[in-house]
Design an enzyme around this catalytic site. Structure first.
Site, PDB file in Angstrom:
ATOM      1  NE  ARG A  66      -3.497   0.508   2.612  1.00  0.00           N
ATOM      2  CZ  ARG A  66      -3.233   1.395   3.513  1.00  0.00           C
ATOM      3  NH1 ARG A  66      -2.256   1.043   4.368  1.00  0.00           N
ATOM      4  NH2 ARG A  66      -3.702   2.414   3.792  1.00  0.00           N
ATOM      5  CE  LYS A 131       2.764  -5.577   6.434  1.00  0.00           C
ATOM      6  NZ  LYS A 131       2.686  -4.288   5.354  1.00  0.00           N
ATOM      7  NE  ARG A 266       2.725   2.982  12.029  1.00  0.00           N
ATOM      8  CZ  ARG A 266       2.361   2.423  10.970  1.00  0.00           C
ATOM      9  NH1 ARG A 266       1.179   2.122  10.893  1.00  0.00           N
ATOM     10  NH2 ARG A 266       3.282   2.519  10.057  1.00  0.00           N
TER      11      ARG A 266
END
Length: 269
Positions: A66, A131, A266
């Site tokens: 992205r 992640k 975040r």
């Protein structure tokens, strides 16, 4: 296999065999190397023959994430692939595809024994806040064709020692969470089967049918977050997502609904 051992090569016949009764539903193309599996399907879109077309590469040289970010991959250390999904003629491509794809990845990994899996809106799969996988959805241009979307997925299997990924300080790989890594052909087949099942539900009943399952794995549920994009910043409590897959924040001014994909999420400090 140990995490550092070389995996068996990706093989279309092996992937289809692992799919069992779903084998005829998919067409799988395995490439040694390409710039981007999404680009392969975008630039040379397969003829609509009723199957779901899949491109998987041993190595991507210009994988995309992205916001124009690069998705890095390593031979044998990553699983990077893209799938082409077509929708009913005349129907608009629904929102929330990246959320459904993320849920499919999580469900497949949960069956393999991975614990602590989470979903970060709109397109990341995390393990305990780090992640593990990313998703990129790109819509094919219309021009009178059946609405279609390319869903690209990248999963870290075994990152080289000392790997630094820009803009991603907290990353992980599958080898950190499983004593033995699954063979990649089997892993890909498991994810494709989950994608097929969830996209079938999605096509019939929309995202509301899957919203609860996504909410259960929301990495930021009821936590203070900061969303930035287009030069703006919004802080609030992450309520979850609505029936369209939009992010919901509870702010001092009331509940805010965020649709655009050009945002970053975040935990607020």
């Amino acid at each position: 296999m140990s995490p550092s051992a070389p995996d068996a090569p990706l093989n279309a016949a092996a992937i289809l065999q692992q799919l069992g009764s779903l084998a005829g539903t998919f067409d799988v193309q395995v490439l040694d190397e390409c710039a981007s599996t999404n680009s392969v399907l975008m630039d040379a879109t397969p003829v609509d023959d009723g199957r779901i077309h899949v491109v998987v590469a041993e190595r991507q040289t210009a994988g995309r994430g992205r916001r124009g970010r690069q998705w890095q991959s390593w031979p044998g250390g990553s699983l990077t692939f893209s799938t082409l999904w077509r929708f009913a003629p005349g129907a608009p491509v629904p929102a929330g595809l990246s959320l459904v794809a993320g849920l499919a990845v999580v469900r497949a990994l949960e069956t393999l024994g991975v614990q602590g899996l989470q979903l970060k809106w709109p397109n990341d799969v995390l393990v305990n806040g780090h992640k593990l996988a990313g998703i990129l959805v790109e819509l094919l241009p219309g021009r009178g064709r059946t609405p279609a979307a390319i869903v690209g997925i990248g999963i870290n299997l075994h990152l080289p020692t000392g790997t630094q990924i820009p803009d991603q300080p907290a990353v992980t790989d599958l080898s950190e969470h499983l004593a033995t890594l699954p063979e990649r052909n089997r892993l890909l087949a498991a994810i494709l089967a989950e994608l097929y099942a969830l996209f079938d539900t999605y096509a019939a009943a929309g995202f509301p049918a899957l919203r609860g399952a996504w909410q259960q794995r929301n990495a930021f549920a009821d936590l203070p977050v900061r969303v930035t994009g287009d030069g703006k910043e919004i802080t609030g409590i992450c309520v979850g997502v609505d029936d369209d897959g939009a992010l919901l924040l509870r702010t001092a001014e009331g509940q805010v609904r965020i649709l655009t994909g050009e945002v970053s999420l975040r935990a607020a400090q």
